[in-house]
Design a protein around this motif. Structure first.
Motif, PDB file in Angstrom:
ATOM      1  N   ASN A   1       0.910  -1.087  -0.169  1.00 27.32           N
ATOM      2  CA  ASN A   1       0.146   0.031  -0.173  1.00 27.32           C
ATOM      3  C   ASN A   1       0.967   1.159   0.027  1.00 27.32           C
TER       4      ASN A   1
ATOM      5  N   GLU B   1       2.255   1.653  -3.286  1.00 26.02           N
ATOM      6  CA  GLU B   1       1.399   2.152  -4.537  1.00 26.02           C
ATOM      7  C   GLU B   1       1.132   3.746  -4.228  1.00 26.02           C
ATOM      8  N   LYS B   2       0.990   3.966  -3.042  1.00 25.84           N
ATOM      9  CA  LYS B   2       0.321   5.725  -2.506  1.00 25.84           C
ATOM     10  C   LYS B   2       1.546   6.346  -2.398  1.00 25.84           C
TER      11      LYS B   2
END
Length: 187
Positions: A49, A52-53
């Motif tokens: 996560n 991805e962010k």
């Protein structure tokens, strides 16, 4: 800035290979035992996560990994603690439900209260005995509060008296019935 652009262009497998120790570090730092590698998996998901962010202009990727992994692990620990608390409360509720739940403590130990054996009398016979020893108001309380499951407020309104009066009837009725039951009179 060069390093951050390079980190973003790497595959996730390469990122994991370089940063896997961060997960173990946080597991150790938070004192988490992970024999089934469930927390490790959560750490990997948190790392994914974060990957991805990630926004390079906000700061270093390593710091973001640390923040995300640590907070995800803390959330999972809290969630498991809440679930365990709910399960324990349910087990305790079921234990009380299966037993009478009445105990007395002596010397640090809890012992179940043993009830005196009473002869098998039908409910009607028990009610007749109770009616014989209770006053009119006490019988009214027993009939409405115990049998018909009315509230003290509803009984007070129905009988045109105060709530305290109804409570007093119940208190006296309980005393008489307990005395009758403990002495074995009439039963």
């Amino acid at each position: 800035m060069e390093k951050q652009k390079k980190a973003v262009s790497m595959t996730f497998e390469e990122i994991v290979e370089q940063n896997e120790r961060r997960i173990y570090y946080h597991l150790h730092k938070l004192n988490i035992r992970d024999p089934h590698r469930e927390f490790y998996q959560e750490g990997l998901v948190a790392m994914w996560n974060a990957y991805e962010k990630y926004q390079p202009d906000k700061g270093p990727l390593a710091t973001y990994f640390n923040y995300t992994i640590r907070n995800r692990l803390i959330d999972v620990v809290r969630k498991e603690a809440k679930e365990k608390e709910k399960v324990d409360a349910y087990k305790q509720f079921q234990g009380v439900k299966e037993k009478t739940g009445n105990y007395y403590k002596s010397g640090g130990n809890a012992y179940p209260i043993k009830y005196a054996e009473s002869p098998n009398l039908e409910a009607e016979e028990l009610l007749q005995v109770a009616k014989a020893i209770l006053s009119k108001n006490q019988w009214t309380w027993l009939k409405l509060f115990i049998i018909e499951d009315m509230t003290t407020k509803a009984i007070a309104e129905r009988e045109g008296v105060s709530v305290d009066a109804v409570k007093s009837w119940g208190k006296e009725a309980r005393k008489k019935l307990q005395k009758l039951y403990s002495c074995g009179e009439g039963i």
